[in-house]
Design an enzyme around this catalytic site. Structure first.
Site, mmCIF file in Angstrom:
data_model
loop_
_atom_site.group_PDB
_atom_site.id
_atom_site.type_symbol
_atom_site.label_atom_id
_atom_site.label_comp_id
_atom_site.label_asym_id
_atom_site.label_seq_id
_atom_site.Cartn_x
_atom_site.Cartn_y
_atom_site.Cartn_z
ATOM 1 N N ARG A 1 11.515 -5.919 4.964
ATOM 2 C CA ARG A 1 11.288 -4.489 4.702
ATOM 3 C C ARG A 1 12.256 -3.620 5.509
ATOM 4 N NH1 ARG A 1 5.439 -1.866 5.020
ATOM 5 N NH2 ARG A 1 5.483 -2.412 7.220
ATOM 6 N N LYS B 1 0.825 -1.224 0.000
ATOM 7 C CA LYS B 1 0.000 0.000 0.000
ATOM 8 C C LYS B 1 0.851 1.262 0.000
ATOM 9 C CE LYS B 1 -2.084 -0.389 3.975
ATOM 10 N NZ LYS B 1 -1.492 -1.560 4.571
ATOM 11 N N ARG C 1 11.530 -1.447 10.949
ATOM 12 C CA ARG C 1 10.535 -0.956 11.888
ATOM 13 C C ARG C 1 10.372 -1.965 13.015
ATOM 14 N NH1 ARG C 1 5.375 0.687 8.238
ATOM 15 N NH2 ARG C 1 4.338 -0.395 9.951
ATOM 16 N N ARG D 1 -9.343 1.593 8.566
ATOM 17 C CA ARG D 1 -8.902 0.241 8.884
ATOM 18 C C ARG D 1 -9.966 -0.543 9.637
ATOM 19 N NH1 ARG D 1 -3.015 1.129 8.914
ATOM 20 N NH2 ARG D 1 -1.905 -0.797 9.287
ATOM 21 N N ARG E 1 -0.231 -8.024 13.884
ATOM 22 C CA ARG E 1 -0.774 -7.071 12.901
ATOM 23 C C ARG E 1 -1.637 -7.799 11.867
ATOM 24 N NH1 ARG E 1 4.251 -4.373 10.566
ATOM 25 N NH2 ARG E 1 2.832 -3.017 9.440
HETATM 26 P P1 AMP Z 1 0.991 1.095 8.992
HETATM 27 O O1 AMP Z 1 2.253 1.868 8.752
HETATM 28 O O2 AMP Z 1 -0.144 1.581 8.159
HETATM 29 O O3 AMP Z 1 1.211 -0.400 8.878
HETATM 30 O O4 AMP Z 1 0.560 1.394 10.510
HETATM 31 C C1 AMP Z 1 1.401 1.071 11.599
HETATM 32 C C2 AMP Z 1 0.600 1.024 12.884
HETATM 33 O O5 AMP Z 1 -0.012 2.303 13.132
HETATM 34 C C3 AMP Z 1 -0.545 0.029 12.893
HETATM 35 O O6 AMP Z 1 -0.130 -1.297 13.229
HETATM 36 C C4 AMP Z 1 -1.463 0.630 13.962
HETATM 37 O O7 AMP Z 1 -0.957 0.391 15.267
HETATM 38 C C5 AMP Z 1 -1.313 2.124 13.689
HETATM 39 N N1 AMP Z 1 -2.307 2.596 12.691
HETATM 40 C C6 AMP Z 1 -2.053 3.114 11.455
HETATM 41 N N2 AMP Z 1 -3.191 3.448 10.831
HETATM 42 C C7 AMP Z 1 -4.194 3.122 11.681
HETATM 43 C C8 AMP Z 1 -5.611 3.208 11.605
HETATM 44 N N3 AMP Z 1 -6.246 3.683 10.520
HETATM 45 N N4 AMP Z 1 -6.329 2.778 12.691
HETATM 46 C C9 AMP Z 1 -5.733 2.321 13.794
HETATM 47 N N5 AMP Z 1 -4.405 2.186 13.927
HETATM 48 C C10 AMP Z 1 -3.631 2.596 12.884
#
Ligand code: AMP
Length: 225
Positions: free
Chosen positions: A127, A13, A160, A88, A171
């Site tokens: 990654r 994404k 990360r 999400r 996740r």
């Molecule tokens: P990502 O980089 O999109 O994989 O997001 C990393 C982390 O940020 C996720 O595992 C959640 O803990 C938090 N996060 C990001 N976007 C959201 C969202 N829309 N709703 C809730 N938690 C989020």
């Protein structure tokens, strides 16, 4: 053009959202990036989000909904935007709908990047991200020009914390339970387009562009060189 990109962690994404940002000159809004930046800066938002993120859990809906409601008011969103990692949950999707209704706007298309679990785990464990700008790389599939260094800002690359194995599993669990239902949600709204996310990065980008252009979603947008 207002687009949502859906997909599991590791589905690509972020990479595709950045590609579209560059191509169509509209901002990519990543709640994950916004939250990581808040954690890095140690703000109140960052302190609240940190414990959820470290465990691979979703941050409470209202926290991210408030972030998006504010961000979408900014001037650079006037011509459109790409949402990466938001919504999400169904609660977030309903909230987004209400925010856009108030602004008299609508989502044009929701792209779902479909990738099998085995591939997701391989992608996430390899990654690497830039400490400064957040650009994504991969030890096998997307290496930087200079080993360990970001192509865009010359900063070092790191793994990360939430790409470590235990957290990755959590996740993926959260994704299946909370985010997967959004496919049906957006299908019912006639907005969903499925994209095969297992192909190489450039092929996926090509498929996305042709899907958007077939749907006439890119009128009046300047395409970058
Ligand atoms: P990502 O980089 O999109 O994989 O997001 C990393 C982390 O940020 C996720 O595992 C959640 O803990 C938090 N996060 C990001 N976007 C959201 C969202 N829309 N709703 C809730 N938690 C989020």
């Amino acid at each position: 053009m207002r687009i949502v990109i859906l997909g599991a962690p590791g589905s690509g994404k972020g990479t595709q959202a950045r590609f579209l940002e560059e191509r169509y000159k509209i901002p990519c809004i990543s709640t994950g990036d916004i939250l990581r930046e808040a954690v890095r800066r140690g703000t109140e938002l960052g302190r609240e989000a940190k414990s959820y993120m470290a465990k691979g859990k979703l941050v409470p809906d209202q926290v991210v909904v408030d972030i998006i409601a504010e961000r979408l008011k900014e001037g650079d969103c006037k011509r459109g935007f790409i949402l990466d990692g938001f919504p999400r949950t169904v609660v977030q999707a309903d909230a987004l709908q209400k925010i856009l209704d108030r602004m008299d706007l609508r989502i044009d298309m929701v792209l779902n990047l479909e990738v099998s679990e085995g591939v997701l785990i391989r992608r996430l464990s390899g990654r690497r991200v830039c400490k400064r700008c957040g650009a994504n790389y991969h030890v096998e599939f997307q290496t930087p020009r200079i080993f360990g260094i970001c192509d865009y800002c010359n900063e070092g690359l790191i793994q990360r914390d939430d790409d470590k194995e235990e957290v990755v599993r959590q996740r993926l669990k959260e994704y299946l339970k909370q985010t997967l239902p959004l496919r049906v949600y957006y299908k019912n709204h006639n907005l969903l387009k499925e994209i095969d996310g297992e192909k190489g990065i450039f092929e996926v980008s090509k498929e996305i562009v042709s899907t958007l252009e077939r749907g006439n979603r890119v009128d009046n947008l300047k395409v970058g060189s």
